[in-house]
Design an enzyme around this catalytic site. Structure first.
Site, PDB file in Angstrom:
ATOM      1  N   ARG A 264       0.454  -9.600  13.877  1.00 38.02           N
ATOM      2  CA  ARG A 264      -0.267  -8.625  13.051  1.00 38.02           C
ATOM      3  C   ARG A 264      -1.142  -9.318  12.020  1.00 38.02           C
ATOM      4  NH1 ARG A 264       4.457  -5.481  10.702  1.00 38.02           N
ATOM      5  NH2 ARG A 264       3.025  -4.040   9.717  1.00 38.02           N
TER       6      ARG A 264
ATOM      7  N   LYS B  66       0.833  -1.214   0.000  1.00 31.75           N
ATOM      8  CA  LYS B  66       0.000   0.000   0.000  1.00 31.75           C
ATOM      9  C   LYS B  66       0.867   1.262   0.000  1.00 31.75           C
ATOM     10  CE  LYS B  66      -2.130  -1.101   3.826  1.00 31.75           C
ATOM     11  NZ  LYS B  66      -1.376  -2.338   4.120  1.00 31.75           N
TER      12      LYS B  66
ATOM     13  N   ARG C 282      -9.761   0.034   8.559  1.00 31.52           N
ATOM     14  CA  ARG C 282      -9.263  -1.324   8.781  1.00 31.52           C
ATOM     15  C   ARG C 282     -10.272  -2.184   9.517  1.00 31.52           C
ATOM     16  NH1 ARG C 282      -3.370   0.109   8.781  1.00 31.52           N
ATOM     17  NH2 ARG C 282      -2.158  -1.775   8.772  1.00 31.52           N
TER      18      ARG C 282
ATOM     19  N   ARG D 268      11.655  -5.520   4.834  1.00 34.53           N
ATOM     20  CA  ARG D 268      11.285  -4.107   4.621  1.00 34.53           C
ATOM     21  C   ARG D 268      12.181  -3.166   5.436  1.00 34.53           C
ATOM     22  NH1 ARG D 268       5.216  -2.008   5.341  1.00 34.53           N
ATOM     23  NH2 ARG D 268       5.381  -2.910   7.429  1.00 34.53           N
TER      24      ARG D 268
ATOM     25  N   ARG E 284      11.183  -1.254  11.024  1.00 38.71           N
ATOM     26  CA  ARG E 284      10.094  -0.986  11.963  1.00 38.71           C
ATOM     27  C   ARG E 284      10.120  -2.019  13.087  1.00 38.71           C
ATOM     28  NH1 ARG E 284       4.707   0.048   8.401  1.00 38.71           N
ATOM     29  NH2 ARG E 284       3.840  -1.069  10.181  1.00 38.71           N
TER      30      ARG E 284
HETATM   31  P1  ADP Z   1       2.169  -1.853   3.227  1.00 42.22           P
HETATM   32  O1  ADP Z   1       2.193  -0.337   3.182  1.00 42.22           O
HETATM   33  O2  ADP Z   1       0.964  -2.426   2.541  1.00 42.22           O
HETATM   34  O3  ADP Z   1       2.378  -2.421   4.588  1.00 42.22           O
HETATM   35  P2  ADP Z   1       4.733  -1.611   1.800  1.00 42.22           P
HETATM   36  O4  ADP Z   1       4.420  -0.716   0.658  1.00 42.22           O
HETATM   37  O5  ADP Z   1       5.524  -1.051   2.929  1.00 42.22           O
HETATM   38  O6  ADP Z   1       3.406  -2.365   2.334  1.00 42.22           O
HETATM   39  O7  ADP Z   1       5.493  -2.882   1.177  1.00 42.22           O
HETATM   40  C1  ADP Z   1       5.959  -3.931   2.029  1.00 42.22           C
HETATM   41  C2  ADP Z   1       7.342  -4.408   1.529  1.00 42.22           C
HETATM   42  O8  ADP Z   1       7.172  -5.096   0.294  1.00 42.22           O
HETATM   43  C3  ADP Z   1       8.330  -3.270   1.286  1.00 42.22           C
HETATM   44  O9  ADP Z   1       9.597  -3.731   1.672  1.00 42.22           O
HETATM   45  C4  ADP Z   1       8.227  -3.019  -0.222  1.00 42.22           C
HETATM   46  O10 ADP Z   1       9.470  -2.538  -0.749  1.00 42.22           O
HETATM   47  C5  ADP Z   1       7.922  -4.433  -0.747  1.00 42.22           C
HETATM   48  N1  ADP Z   1       7.038  -4.452  -1.920  1.00 42.22           N
HETATM   49  C6  ADP Z   1       5.975  -3.632  -2.195  1.00 42.22           C
HETATM   50  N2  ADP Z   1       5.360  -3.990  -3.348  1.00 42.22           N
HETATM   51  C7  ADP Z   1       6.041  -5.084  -3.811  1.00 42.22           C
HETATM   52  C8  ADP Z   1       5.908  -5.930  -4.980  1.00 42.22           C
HETATM   53  N3  ADP Z   1       4.920  -5.726  -5.872  1.00 42.22           N
HETATM   54  N4  ADP Z   1       6.787  -6.933  -5.126  1.00 42.22           N
HETATM   55  C9  ADP Z   1       7.770  -7.155  -4.206  1.00 42.22           C
HETATM   56  N5  ADP Z   1       7.956  -6.398  -3.098  1.00 42.22           N
HETATM   57  C10 ADP Z   1       7.101  -5.373  -2.897  1.00 42.22           C
HETATM   58  P1  AMP Z   2       0.679   0.399   9.046  1.00 37.30           P
HETATM   59  O1  AMP Z   2       1.806   1.364   8.909  1.00 37.30           O
HETATM   60  O2  AMP Z   2      -0.500   0.749   8.186  1.00 37.30           O
HETATM   61  O3  AMP Z   2       1.112  -1.041   8.907  1.00 37.30           O
HETATM   62  O4  AMP Z   2       0.144   0.570  10.553  1.00 37.30           O
HETATM   63  C1  AMP Z   2       0.997   0.308  11.648  1.00 37.30           C
HETATM   64  C2  AMP Z   2       0.157  -0.002  12.888  1.00 37.30           C
HETATM   65  O5  AMP Z   2      -0.629   1.159  13.248  1.00 37.30           O
HETATM   66  C3  AMP Z   2      -0.850  -1.119  12.723  1.00 37.30           C
HETATM   67  O6  AMP Z   2      -0.287  -2.423  12.899  1.00 37.30           O
HETATM   68  C4  AMP Z   2      -1.864  -0.762  13.820  1.00 37.30           C
HETATM   69  O7  AMP Z   2      -1.365  -1.109  15.107  1.00 37.30           O
HETATM   70  C5  AMP Z   2      -1.903   0.761  13.735  1.00 37.30           C
HETATM   71  N1  AMP Z   2      -2.923   1.226  12.768  1.00 37.30           N
HETATM   72  C6  AMP Z   2      -2.696   1.914  11.599  1.00 37.30           C
HETATM   73  N2  AMP Z   2      -3.861   2.178  10.986  1.00 37.30           N
HETATM   74  C7  AMP Z   2      -4.840   1.640  11.760  1.00 37.30           C
HETATM   75  C8  AMP Z   2      -6.254   1.553  11.644  1.00 37.30           C
HETATM   76  N3  AMP Z   2      -6.911   2.098  10.598  1.00 37.30           N
HETATM   77  N4  AMP Z   2      -6.940   0.913  12.630  1.00 37.30           N
HETATM   78  C9  AMP Z   2      -6.308   0.381  13.695  1.00 37.30           C
HETATM   79  N5  AMP Z   2      -4.973   0.416  13.849  1.00 37.30           N
HETATM   80  C10 AMP Z   2      -4.239   1.033  12.905  1.00 37.30           C
END
Ligand code: ADP
Ligand code: AMP
Length: 221
Positions: free
Chosen positions: A172, A14, A89, A128, A161
């Site tokens: 998670r 995302k 969420r 990541r 993270r």
């Molecule tokens: P989210 O915001 O949904 O938690 P991220 O955008 O942080 O996910 O992506 C999670 C990890 O996967 C990051 O390390 C990112 O670089 C990697 N990633 C994102 N999209 C892809 C893809 N299409 N293929 C492989 N790795 C990806």
């Molecule tokens: P994210 O960066 O989106 O993976 O969010 C990191 C953490 O923040 C999550 O694992 C939750 O603990 C909290 N969080 C973020 N967005 C929400 C949401 N919409 N509802 C509840 N918890 C959230």
């Protein structure tokens, strides 16, 4: 007002796609996870309220999240339109969003679900790295920075993270995947859902998202 919801499990991509989409579509990126991480780093009351939930991999309670969303959504730049990343969420959050938008005479235009199987999510989250300044995401195998340890966008250092540790990742996914399924179903029933195969390379996923977001041409799923 244009409101697009980006749905996906933790690690689905995302944040990665939001960077691209907001630039391309001229929308404001509203990521509740980023807002919480900034609050934790600044040591605010909000940060204190969210920190333990985040470190355990649990969802922050709905009332706290909805309050954060509304405050950010009320800022003037949101009038350009928003791309929501990581919110809603839960079904209660989705309903609160609908109510807030109805008050503005608006509604969610599209909810795009980036679908990635759980086994891939473990590899994505384990590798990541994000930048300290703005949370730009990288992956040690799939999306490495040009200079190791440094963000391509802003030059800040890359960090892992705390909630990407293997034990927290499993917690998670256990907590968040069932909630995600409910939100996906919510938008399917509302007739605004589009599902994208998130296992493809980053640029392929970007292209499919843009196609799904073209007015009236995206395929509902
Ligand atoms: P989210 O915001 O949904 O938690 P991220 O955008 O942080 O996910 O992506 C999670 C990890 O996967 C990051 O390390 C990112 O670089 C990697 N990633 C994102 N999209 C892809 C893809 N299409 N293929 C492989 N790795 C990806
Ligand atoms: P994210 O960066 O989106 O993976 O969010 C990191 C953490 O923040 C999550 O694992 C939750 O603990 C909290 N969080 C973020 N967005 C929400 C949401 N919409 N509802 C509840 N918890 C959230």
């Amino acid at each position: 007002m244009r409101v697009i919801v980006l749905l996906g499990a933790p690690g689905a991509g995302k944040g990665t796609q939001a960077e691209f989409l907001t630039e391309r579509l001229g929308l404001v990126h509203l990521a509740t996870g980023d807002l919480f991480r900034a609050a934790v780093a600044a040591g605010t009351a909000l940060g204190l309220a969210a920190k333990e939930y985040m470190e355990r991999g649990e969802l922050v309670p709905d009332d706290v999240v909805i309050g954060v969303f509304k405050a950010r959504f009320a800022e003037p730049d949101a009038e350009r339109g928003v791309l929501l990343d990581g919110f809603p969420r839960t079904r209660a959050q989705a309903r609160a969003l609908d109510t807030a938008l109805a008050g503005e005479g608006s509604a969610v235009e599209r909810a795009v679900y980036i679908e990635v199987p759980a086994e891939d999510l473990l590899v994505r989250l384990g590798g990541r790295w994000i930048c300290r300044a703005h949370g730009h995401p990288y992956h040690e195998l799939y999306a490495p920075p040009r200079v190791p340890g440094i963000c391509d966008e802003d030059g800040s250092e890359l960090i892992q993270r705390v909630d990407d540790r293997p034990e927290t990742v499993r917690a998670r996914l256990d907590v968040q995947l069932p909630a995600l399924a409910e939100v996906v179903e919510y938008y399917r029933q509302a007739g605004v859902l589009a599902t994208i195969d998130g296992t493809k390379p980053i640029d392929v996923v970007s292209g499919e998202l843009i196609a799904a977001l073209e007015p009236r041409r995206g395929k509902a799923a």
